[in-house]
Design an enzyme around this catalytic site. Structure first.
Site, PDB file in Angstrom:
ATOM      1  N   HIS A   1       0.718   4.855  -1.877  1.00 33.33           N
ATOM      2  CA  HIS A   1       0.086   5.907  -1.066  1.00 33.33           C
ATOM      3  C   HIS A   1       1.021   6.549  -0.045  1.00 33.33           C
ATOM      4  CE1 HIS A   1      -3.867   4.830  -2.646  1.00 33.33           C
ATOM      5  NE2 HIS A   1      -3.611   3.567  -2.381  1.00 33.33           N
TER       6      HIS A   1
ATOM      7  N   CYS B   1     -28.903  -5.916  13.250  1.00 34.62           N
ATOM      8  CA  CYS B   1     -30.177  -5.213  13.422  1.00 34.62           C
ATOM      9  C   CYS B   1     -31.296  -5.973  12.692  1.00 34.62           C
ATOM     10  CB  CYS B   1     -30.060  -3.806  12.850  1.00 34.62           C
ATOM     11  SG  CYS B   1     -30.521  -2.515  14.007  1.00 34.62           S
TER      12      CYS B   1
ATOM     13  N   CYS C   1      -8.428  -2.460  -4.514  1.00 35.07           N
ATOM     14  CA  CYS C   1      -7.015  -2.101  -4.614  1.00 35.07           C
ATOM     15  C   CYS C   1      -6.159  -3.363  -4.623  1.00 35.07           C
ATOM     16  CB  CYS C   1      -6.623  -1.226  -3.428  1.00 35.07           C
ATOM     17  SG  CYS C   1      -5.868   0.329  -3.910  1.00 35.07           S
TER      18      CYS C   1
ATOM     19  N   CYS D   1       0.852  -1.199   0.000  1.00 37.86           N
ATOM     20  CA  CYS D   1       0.000   0.000   0.000  1.00 37.86           C
ATOM     21  C   CYS D   1       0.882   1.242   0.000  1.00 37.86           C
ATOM     22  CB  CYS D   1      -0.898   0.022   1.239  1.00 37.86           C
ATOM     23  SG  CYS D   1      -1.818  -1.488   1.528  1.00 37.86           S
TER      24      CYS D   1
END
Lengths: 158, 281, 107, 150
Positions: B89, B242, B131, B85
């Protein structure tokens, strides 16, 4: 019945929850058998060699939420009043539950090297019950104190 | 359907400017831009001091070991492309965003974003997976795996304190169809208990259900370490929980339905600060 | 994914100063009381022992039981005496040991 | 409250008449709605107050305490989203209570309260598909219990 969001936002959760009573809820302990206060006392006796304990001792302070948001993770801090010197220190702090499947939670073993008898951890409480802290001092004396924690019940049938 | 004024219906009308009815298709632009709440608040504001303290101290926040582990993965080359990564980045908190010029700061506040490939919303989890597939040529982390939860936490964390923003409710926005779909989901009754999201989180927010103080159902704290789970979890896990609670068949992690709901919830919570990874009850 | 326990120990301290140590491990702390989807009990698997030692001497330890929450958090105190390495150890029911070492400079 | 008379819109595959204990959910009792009430007992068997109280408390059954305050001090944490049920017997008769339990949306279309004797909701969890939350006799038992709350 008014239910506007704006006037309810500042509800004090603790105040709101003081609509109280007694509860049963299982979190990860799908067990029917639960320890009783007598089991808790017996367990403390075993851990402390049967020394007479000073109950409700001012030397032992338990910091626990009055109401635990979830019984699976209840933060607790125990402080024992002690100089923590070689001659006078806390040797053990036993945390005991009187309503979990078994009474023992955790035992902390301290030395004068700790400098201060204050420990924090997070514990599981299956239902509303007392947590007892039993401190064993270097002279063999035992001081205990206890604190009740209300464990919440979820809304949906869960 | 016959119309009967009930206490509940009255309460809804009296409630916080709820101009949004159960219908979704005929809303005018003006209607849809109206905020459903007078005051937007995070679940943090009604959490107990103990739970807040756990979130406030990164050291005490039990999510953080997962983030630590993800920070190691961030720097580790992976896949056929043998890229990390960091190669594209820079560091997770690099303001310039490394060689690609894509910083992580802001991602948590802006997502879900529009994905031209799927013509719909993409959330942080799916973006990380994409990615991995596209750039690392690697097998993506599974949804809700420790790795993906850690990585999502690491990415979202870079936006902590930034305000949630979205234009999804504007008809010109490519996310508008998803916003509409999410809104329809929010107001549709479902499950054996026959509840829509709005019954708890709009009509009754800040009111007790048993010992549970109902929240506004905001998403700004996600991903979160939930005390009940005793584990980190994603927003879609919360949706599934939920749905199960109201005895409704849940949708899959990363499903179009949940992505639409996530898009709509981001709009309901716009302006709230990003807290993830938070700690919740 | 290996998740290392977090240990927060100040990098430096004055001699005699009492410093707070925070530790956070990542472990499911399976109680042994839960039933799995197949109806069988999930065997107990917890971290049962935590120890902090300095120069081979135990300063603080904890004996943990299933009532300790998942991802055990333990905070305690130590008195700074001399510079050196502190060893933090967690042991699980399978006797698997996880160790973290942190150094503190005492002046 | 004034309502138009609604003729029994019966849900599910109704089997007329013969229903008692242990009815399968897909053999639902037929009932008639009259002015927003259900005057007739679903089973013809008098409700059991003690069992009604149990069903009301049970979190997998009525779970009434989730939303309502009730005069049951031994139970901790009563919900506040619905009105208190203390004195509910003074406010509602049996027929009105039956309507509220069976399918409250008939009289309060936007209510949060579940329909305890209805099927066919949207996207029901597979395990509960075609089943009602409570059985017909459980509805009668809860009514009998609520009628004691004066």
């Amino acid at each position: 019945m008014t239910k506007t969001n704006e006037n309810m936002v500042r509800v004090d959760r603790r105040e709101a929850l003081k609509v109280a009573g007694a509860s049963v809820l299982a979190i990860g302990f799908a067990s029917t058998a639960h320890a009783t206060p007598e089991d808790a006392v017996k367990y403390i006796g075993e851990k402390t060699g049967g020394a007479a304990a000073t109950e409700g001792s001012a030397k032992v302070t338990i910091k626990l939420p009055e109401i635990a948001e979830n019984g699976a993770t209840v933060p607790i801090t125990v402080v024992v009043d002690s100089p923590m010197t070689d001659a006078d220190h806390v040797k053990h702090i036993h945390l005991v539950a009187d309503g979990n499947p078994s009474p023992q939670i955790v035992s902390f073993n301290l030395t004068p090297g700790c400098g201060k008898a204050e420990v924090s951890t997070r514990i599981r409480l299956g239902k509303t019950q007392n947590v007892i802290a039993a401190a064993v001092m270097s002279d063999g004396s035992v001081h205990t104190n206890k604190q009740e924690v209300k464990v919440t019940i979820g809304g949906c049938g869960g | 359907m016959h119309k009967v004024k009930s206490v509940t219906a009255m309460a809804v009308l009296l409630g916080a400017g709820l101009a949004l009815g159960a219908c979704t298709t005929e809303s005018t632009t003006k209607d849809v831009m109206k905020h459903p709440y007078k005051e937007v608040w995070s679940g943090y504001s009604t959490a107990t001091p103990e739970t807040r303290a756990m979130q406030d101290d990164d050291f005490a926040n039990p999510y953080m070991p997962y983030v630590d582990a993800a920070a190691e993965l961030w720097d580790t080359p992976a896949g056929e492309a043998k890229k990390s990564c960091a190669d594209c980045h820079g560091a997770p908190d690099d303001a310039k965003g490394g060689s690609m010029g894509i910083p992580m700061k802001g991602v948590g506040a802006k997502y879900p974003a529009y994905d031209p490939e799927s013509h719909g919303p993409i959330n942080v989890e799916l973006r990380i997976q994409k990615c991995q597939t596209d750039h690392q040529k690697a097998k993506p982390f599974k949804y809700e795996s420790d790795e993906l939860l850690g990585m999502t936490g690491l990415v979202v964390m870079q936006s902590r304190g930034m305000k949630r923003e979205t234009k999804a409710a504007e008809q010109s926005d490519p996310l508008y169809p998803a916003w509409l779909q999410g809104k329809a989901f929010y107001y549709q009754r479902r499950g054996q208990l026959d509840l829509a999201c709005k019954h708890c989180h709009e009509d009754n927010a800040a009111i007790l259900v048993r010992a549970e103080l109902l929240s506004q159902g905001q998403s700004n704290g996600f991903p979160t370490y939930r005390l009940k789970w005793q584990k980190p979890g994603s927003l879609h896990r919360r949706f599934r929980g939920c749905n199960n609670n109201i005895r409704s068949e849940p949708y899959a992690y990363g499903s179009d339905e949940y992505l639409a709901l996530e898009t709509y919830l981001a709009w309901r919570g716009r302006g709230l600060p990003i807290e993830g990874p938070s700690v919740r009850k | 994914m290996s998740k290392k326990p977090r240990v927060k120990l100040p990098k430096s301290a004055q001699k005699g100063e009492i410093v707070e140590v925070k530790t956070l491990a990542t472990h499911g702390m399976e109680t042994g009381n839960r039933k799995g989807k197949d109806g069988n009990k999930i065997p107990r698997l917890i971290l049962n022992k935590f120890t902090c030692s300095f120069g081979g001497k135990e300063i603080f330890s904890a004996d943990m039981h299933p009532s300790v929450s998942a991802n055990p958090y333990i905070a305690f105190n130590i008195r700074a005496e001399s510079s050196g390495e502190y060893t933090f150890t967690w042991i699980d029911d399978n006797k698997e040991v996880t160790e973290v070492k942190e150094t503190m400079t005492v002046s | 409250m004034k309502h138009k008379k609604i003729i029994s819109a019966v849900v599910g595959a109704a089997v007329a008449g013969t229903i008692g204990f242990g009815a399968h959910a897909n053999e639902m009792v037929k009932y008639e709605v009259v002015d927003g009430t259900i005057p007739q007992s679903l089973t013809g068997v008098a409700g059991d107050v003690a069992n009604g109280k149990k069903v009301a408390i049970n979190r997998k059954k009525g779970n009434c305490l989730a939303c309502h305050t009730m005069p049951i001090p031994e139970e901790q944490f009563h919900g506040l989203t619905g009105p208190s049920l203390e004195g509910v017997a003074e406010r509602m008769n049996e027929a009105e209570l039956r309507m509220r339990l069976v399918d409250p949306k008939v009289v309060a279309y936007d209510t949060m309260m579940p329909s305890f004797y209805r099927t066919g909701q949207h996207r029901v969890l597979k395990d509960f598909e075609g089943k009602t939350i409570l059985e017909a006799q459980e509805i009668e038992d809860v009514i009998a219990y609520l009628r004691t709350l004066k």
